[in-house]
Design an enzyme around this catalytic site. Sequence first.
Site, PDB file in Angstrom:
ATOM      1  CE1 TYR A  89     -56.693  24.924  -2.741  1.00  0.00           C
ATOM      2  CE2 TYR A  89     -55.510  23.389  -4.153  1.00  0.00           C
ATOM      3  CZ  TYR A  89     -55.526  24.509  -3.347  1.00  0.00           C
ATOM      4  OH  TYR A  89     -54.359  25.207  -3.144  1.00  0.00           O
ATOM      5  NE  ARG A 109     -57.690  36.398   5.427  1.00  0.00           N
ATOM      6  CZ  ARG A 109     -56.867  35.675   6.202  1.00  0.00           C
ATOM      7  NH1 ARG A 109     -57.058  35.627   7.504  1.00  0.00           N
ATOM      8  NH2 ARG A 109     -55.897  34.973   5.652  1.00  0.00           N
ATOM      9  NE  ARG A 168     -52.290  32.257  -4.079  1.00  0.00           N
ATOM     10  CZ  ARG A 168     -52.094  31.196  -3.259  1.00  0.00           C
ATOM     11  NH1 ARG A 168     -51.386  30.185  -3.685  1.00  0.00           N
ATOM     12  NH2 ARG A 168     -52.624  31.177  -2.058  1.00  0.00           N
TER      13      ARG A 168
HETATM   14  C1  D61 Z   1     -56.916  21.994  14.471  1.00  0.00           C
HETATM   15  C2  D61 Z   1     -55.994  23.001  14.601  1.00  0.00           C
HETATM   16  C3  D61 Z   1     -55.422  23.581  13.459  1.00  0.00           C
HETATM   17  C4  D61 Z   1     -55.770  23.134  12.189  1.00  0.00           C
HETATM   18  C5  D61 Z   1     -56.702  22.128  12.068  1.00  0.00           C
HETATM   19  C6  D61 Z   1     -57.274  21.559  13.230  1.00  0.00           C
HETATM   20  C7  D61 Z   1     -57.046  21.692  10.789  1.00  0.00           C
HETATM   21  C8  D61 Z   1     -56.466  22.266   9.659  1.00  0.00           C
HETATM   22  C9  D61 Z   1     -55.544  23.271   9.787  1.00  0.00           C
HETATM   23  C10 D61 Z   1     -55.184  23.722  11.023  1.00  0.00           C
HETATM   24  C11 D61 Z   1     -54.953  23.876   8.550  1.00  0.00           C
HETATM   25  C12 D61 Z   1     -55.666  25.171   8.249  1.00  0.00           C
HETATM   26  C13 D61 Z   1     -55.090  25.842   7.044  1.00  0.00           C
HETATM   27  C14 D61 Z   1     -55.709  27.220   6.935  1.00  0.00           C
HETATM   28  C15 D61 Z   1     -54.735  28.211   6.417  1.00  0.00           C
HETATM   29  N1  D61 Z   1     -54.433  27.920   5.008  1.00  0.00           N
HETATM   30  C16 D61 Z   1     -53.171  27.733   4.589  1.00  0.00           C
HETATM   31  O1  D61 Z   1     -52.215  27.787   5.328  1.00  0.00           O
HETATM   32  C17 D61 Z   1     -53.059  27.411   3.108  1.00  0.00           C
HETATM   33  O2  D61 Z   1     -51.990  26.494   2.883  1.00  0.00           O
HETATM   34  C18 D61 Z   1     -52.420  25.158   3.100  1.00  0.00           C
HETATM   35  C19 D61 Z   1     -51.302  24.201   2.832  1.00  0.00           C
HETATM   36  C20 D61 Z   1     -50.282  24.202   3.903  1.00  0.00           C
HETATM   37  C21 D61 Z   1     -50.899  23.945   5.287  1.00  0.00           C
HETATM   38  C22 D61 Z   1     -49.949  24.415   6.302  1.00  0.00           C
HETATM   39  C23 D61 Z   1     -50.436  24.279   7.718  1.00  0.00           C
HETATM   40  C24 D61 Z   1     -51.281  25.249   8.254  1.00  0.00           C
HETATM   41  C25 D61 Z   1     -51.647  25.164   9.585  1.00  0.00           C
HETATM   42  C26 D61 Z   1     -51.154  24.130  10.408  1.00  0.00           C
HETATM   43  C27 D61 Z   1     -50.308  23.175   9.854  1.00  0.00           C
HETATM   44  C28 D61 Z   1     -49.945  23.255   8.496  1.00  0.00           C
HETATM   45  C29 D61 Z   1     -49.793  22.182  10.662  1.00  0.00           C
HETATM   46  C30 D61 Z   1     -50.115  22.137  12.021  1.00  0.00           C
HETATM   47  C31 D61 Z   1     -50.953  23.079  12.556  1.00  0.00           C
HETATM   48  C32 D61 Z   1     -51.483  24.069  11.778  1.00  0.00           C
HETATM   49  C33 D61 Z   1     -52.811  28.720   2.335  1.00  0.00           C
HETATM   50  O3  D61 Z   1     -51.543  29.206   2.673  1.00  0.00           O
HETATM   51  C34 D61 Z   1     -51.579  30.590   2.901  1.00  0.00           C
HETATM   52  C35 D61 Z   1     -50.154  31.033   2.982  1.00  0.00           C
HETATM   53  O4  D61 Z   1     -49.415  30.630   2.096  1.00  0.00           O
HETATM   54  O5  D61 Z   1     -49.864  31.741   3.951  1.00  0.00           O
HETATM   55  C36 D61 Z   1     -52.873  28.394   0.855  1.00  0.00           C
HETATM   56  O6  D61 Z   1     -51.843  28.478   0.194  1.00  0.00           O
HETATM   57  O7  D61 Z   1     -53.973  28.088   0.404  1.00  0.00           O
HETATM   58 MG    MG Z   2     -51.192  27.058  -1.207  1.00  0.00          MG
END
Ligand code: D61
Ligand code: MG
Length: 428
Positions: free
Chosen positions: A168, A212, A225
């Site tokens: 996931y 968290r 969730r």
């Molecule tokens: C280097 C730099 C940034 C990075 C990386 C490597 C590898 C992965 C990520 C960032 C993503 C980290 C996600 C951690 C926070 N979790 C969420 O936002 C969850 O949603 C996930 C699905 C949508 C992802 C959106 C995303 C996030 C960060 C990004 C990106 C896209 C694109 C570019 C750069 C960074 C979490 O959402 C919380 C919410 O709704 O606020 C969930 O629903 O589980």
């Molecule tokens: Mg989500």
Amino acid sequence: MVSLQAIWRHPDDLYPMVKLKLAARRAEKQIPAEPHWAFCYSMLHKVSRSFALVIQQLDTDLRDAVCIFYLVLRALDTVEDDTSIATEVKVPILMAFHRHIYDPEWHFSCGTKDYKVLMDEFHHVSTAFLELGNGYQDAIEDITMRMGAGMAKFICKEVETIDDYDEYCHYVAGLVGLGLSKLFHASGKEDLASDTLSNSMGLFLQKTNIIRDYLEDINEIPKSRMFWPRQIWSKYVNKLEDLKYEENSVKAVQCLNDMVTNALVHAEDCLNYMSALRDPAIFRFCAIPQIMAIGTLALCYNNIQVFRGVVKMRRGLTAKVIDRTKTMADVYGAFYDFSRMLKSKVDDADPNAKKTKENLEAILKICRDSGTLSQRKSYIIQSKPQYNATLIAVIFIILALLLAYQSAIRPTNICTIWKVPYVIVVNV
Ligand code: D61
Ligand code: MG
């Protein structure tokens, strides 16, 4: 609003926070003129404070691509997260989302607050997406398709085993890492990193968030969730929501420590990923969220507050991390300090103490072997904060200026000024 108490306890937070405030102000002023790009960058600041600033410091064409990549996936996630949407409506949208981003006419209303605005005016994001170079478009579409399919799979499937949990987290965050590595490579600034290391960058961040946000997620209306794997929590309680009840506090903290121990295994890959990066702006973009994650894990470990409210790193420390992270030595220093801090909280009576210490030792060894620790600026809070005279002078000058300004604009009696709003923050 940051409390005076927090400044008093951590006077060396003040300067980085002022710098962060000014940087945020500057970033907001740099919003492009074209309406669709203006919408995208202002929306980026609204839906992601933490990533907006680090994205803003990337070079132009890569910045635009990462901005759109973020908003496309945030919109997809808004559909996934909206627990009021029926499964038979949600799944087809998640599966086809990678096609919808090419169609500015496409529209689906869901989510709340700024997320709802993002969905209602998503045509701006499609218009901007269609202006990106083909290399960027292909990478974004590929990841959107794979994430949508993965999210759809888990709409009807519970996170049972630790493999499910890793799968996931791969779909919702690991794939972001793979996509970013492709965008960095397409920009010509970095070699293409391996999928394994890119995936770990996402898993470390996502698992930290899932740990968290336990209470916020389990209390989600209308439907909880649940992302903690049954294979872990069923060792401590009969139902995942039982962790939040007072009478299960001891078992809850043991389960929490088990989850933190599991997340630490990805740190080594993350350090290897970051140590291979060449471009300073891309490095900071990748490193700052990772340091926030190890700091947050150190904060959450053995902390019953995770089951009582949202535990967050204080804004002053966040500002320090953003201000100080420039080189790999800063990353090794931070991972070393926060790992040692976490280790100091390990109680040998905890069922996972041995495994926790092993995972921490692996991180500490990599940091020591880097040979850069001597140069580091420590994040470890001194027991007694050192008050240097100049800082106290700065605080008084600022307060005096405030006072002078206040009395200049409206001569009222002194006591009203001191009623500054007071926010309780869980300090590390
Ligand atoms: C280097 C730099 C940034 C990075 C990386 C490597 C590898 C992965 C990520 C960032 C993503 C980290 C996600 C951690 C926070 N979790 C969420 O936002 C969850 O949603 C996930 C699905 C949508 C992802 C959106 C995303 C996030 C960060 C990004 C990106 C896209 C694109 C570019 C750069 C960074 C979490 O959402 C919380 C919410 O709704 O606020 C969930 O629903 O589980
Ligand atoms: Mg989500």
